[in-house]
Write an enzyme that holds these catalytic residues in place. Structure first.
Site, PDB file in Angstrom:
ATOM      1  N   GLU A   1       1.324  -1.474  -0.221  1.00  0.00           N
ATOM      2  CA  GLU A   1       0.182   0.050  -0.115  1.00  0.00           C
ATOM      3  C   GLU A   1       1.011   1.569   0.128  1.00  0.00           C
ATOM      4  O   GLU A   1       0.695   2.529   0.224  1.00  0.00           O
ATOM      5  CB  GLU A   1      -0.628   0.198   1.378  1.00  0.00           C
ATOM      6  CG  GLU A   1      -1.767  -1.173   0.827  1.00  0.00           C
ATOM      7  CD  GLU A   1      -3.067  -1.351   2.122  1.00  0.00           C
ATOM      8  OE1 GLU A   1      -3.720  -0.524   2.999  1.00  0.00           O
ATOM      9  OE2 GLU A   1      -2.613  -2.275   3.207  1.00  0.00           O
TER      10      GLU A   1
ATOM     11  N   SER B   1      -6.910  -2.386   2.142  1.00  0.00           N
ATOM     12  CA  SER B   1      -6.292  -2.091   0.623  1.00  0.00           C
ATOM     13  C   SER B   1      -7.095  -2.442  -0.449  1.00  0.00           C
ATOM     14  O   SER B   1      -6.862  -2.541  -1.585  1.00  0.00           O
ATOM     15  CB  SER B   1      -5.666  -0.874   0.618  1.00  0.00           C
ATOM     16  OG  SER B   1      -5.355   0.642   1.032  1.00  0.00           O
TER      17      SER B   1
ATOM     18  N   SER C   1     -10.496   9.778   0.675  1.00  0.00           N
ATOM     19  CA  SER C   1     -10.693   8.758   1.710  1.00  0.00           C
ATOM     20  C   SER C   1     -11.715   8.833   2.809  1.00  0.00           C
ATOM     21  O   SER C   1     -12.655  10.352   3.237  1.00  0.00           O
ATOM     22  CB  SER C   1      -9.132   8.664   2.678  1.00  0.00           C
ATOM     23  OG  SER C   1      -8.570   8.209   1.485  1.00  0.00           O
TER      24      SER C   1
END
Length: 366
Positions: free
Chosen positions: A16, A191, A326
């Site tokens: 990530e 993720s 986000s």
């Protein structure tokens, strides 16, 4: 009183890595410069720590596929001290300004699994986010499920296999236990890295092989039919929950590509269209999950909401994304806590916990 020196640690030896670069950029842009001086510590994909300059630390910053950390010659080392760890330039031996607090924003391996938190505890530095134990158990989907189940909190049914058990994984047996379709996931990733939805043996075998590329443990889960509801939690001893949001995937499921690459991969509905009663239920359950997993500071709790209103915990993210889209900062924004104030509160919570820890005795005879 002078400004607070905040070290933002980002990048990392993690799948990530690129997400972390995007998160760091947004924190840097939002942080209140009248209160804080910022030190950027970038960690490259080999695990090397370096000091970066704000105006040039990213390459291809507007391309989530090509974004990368700019290499510098300023490699750093950290020396534990009597009171707080000290950072210095590895080549010149120059001591860098004392760090007051660390904002670690490395997602996934070595940033979200307790490793970073253990290092910062050893250095006696205050840091934003969940402490060592809460980070480790929340990142490990296997142990998180065990703890949540023991507390009477609903989770999806699943099977876990370690690497040495790979040859024993039988598609027909798994199908008989969990049905179809199935989700195959690395246990310690976030993720949606290495996650696949499968319906055939061929897809299953390929997904198992891919998941083992990212972790030594693989989780095979039943598919839950329901709405994807997320809730942000903030606080230490008395955490509070944001208004919930909803993920509306435009693809088969909310994959890594949908989250960070494909702008049309998902619609983020915030706040979620829920009744007052449903909203309160999500918030209360999110706080309950947060406390059960020994979380402090921040976390995002992700649920499936079934048609009858039942909530199933999907996962808990203790270093949630801080990119421009986000959910964590977005949910607090709609709840009345804008991005700069959210950063303020997270730093306050870091100092609050650190001061509490300093009151503990470290020796029997003093």
């Amino acid at each position: 009183m002078g400004k607070i020196n905040v070290a933002i640690v980002f990048g990392g030896k993690s799948a990530e890595h690129e997400v972390s670069l995007q998160s760091a950029k947004n924190i840097i842009d939002a942080i209140d410069r009248e209160k804080y001086d910022v030190v950027l510590i970038g960690v490259d994909k080999d695990g090397c720590w370096q000091v970066n300059e704000e105006d040039s630390f990213l390459l291809n910053e507007h391309d989530p596929k090509a974004i990368s950390l700019k290499k510098t010659s300023s490699k750093i080392a950290i020396l534990p001290g009597e009171k707080q760890g000290q950072v210095f330039d590895y080549e010149t031996k120059e001591v860098l300004p004392q760090i007051d607090v660390v904002f670690p924003i490395i997602h996934g391996t070595l940033g979200e699994d307790g490793s970073m938190q253990g290092l910062l505890r050893t250095l006696n530095l205050p840091f934003v986010g969940v402490d060592l134990l809460g980070s480790a158990v929340s990142m490990d989907k296997d142990f998180a499920k065990r703890i949540l189940r023991d507390a009477g909190i609903a989770v999806a049914n699943g099977l876990v296999y370690k690497k040495f058990e790979q040859s024993n994984i039988d598609f027909n047996f798994v199908q008989s236990k969990l049905g179809l379709p199935l989700f195959v996931k690395p246990v310690n990733q976030g993720s949606s890295v290495g996650v696949n939805k499968v319906e055939t043996k061929a897809e299953f075998d390929q997904a198992i092989a891919e998941a083992y590329m990212y972790d030594d443990k693989v989780l095979i889960e039943e598919a839950i039919v329901g709405r994807e509801i997320e809730c942000a939690v903030l606080g230490n001893d008395e955490p509070i929950a944001s208004l919930p949001g909803e993920i509306l995937p435009q693809t088969d499921f909310y994959s890594y590509e949908s989250k960070y690459i494909d702008d049309s991969g998902a619609v983020l509905s915030a706040p979620a269209e829920l009744t007052d009663e449903q909203t309160e239920k999500v918030q209360n359950e999110a706080i309950r999950v947060f406390k059960t997993l020994d979380c402090e500071g921040m976390a995002r709790v992700d649920f499936f909401m079934k048609s009858d209103g039942t909530l199933i915990v999907n996962e808990v993210n203790t270093v949630p994304g801080f990119t421009k889209i986000s959910m964590y900062p977005r949910l607090w924004g709609i709840t009345g806590l804008p991005y700069p104030k959210l950063i303020d509160r997270l730093i306050e919570l870091a100092f609050e916990r650190h001061e509490r820890k300093q009151q503990l005795k470290s020796a029997v005879f003093e």
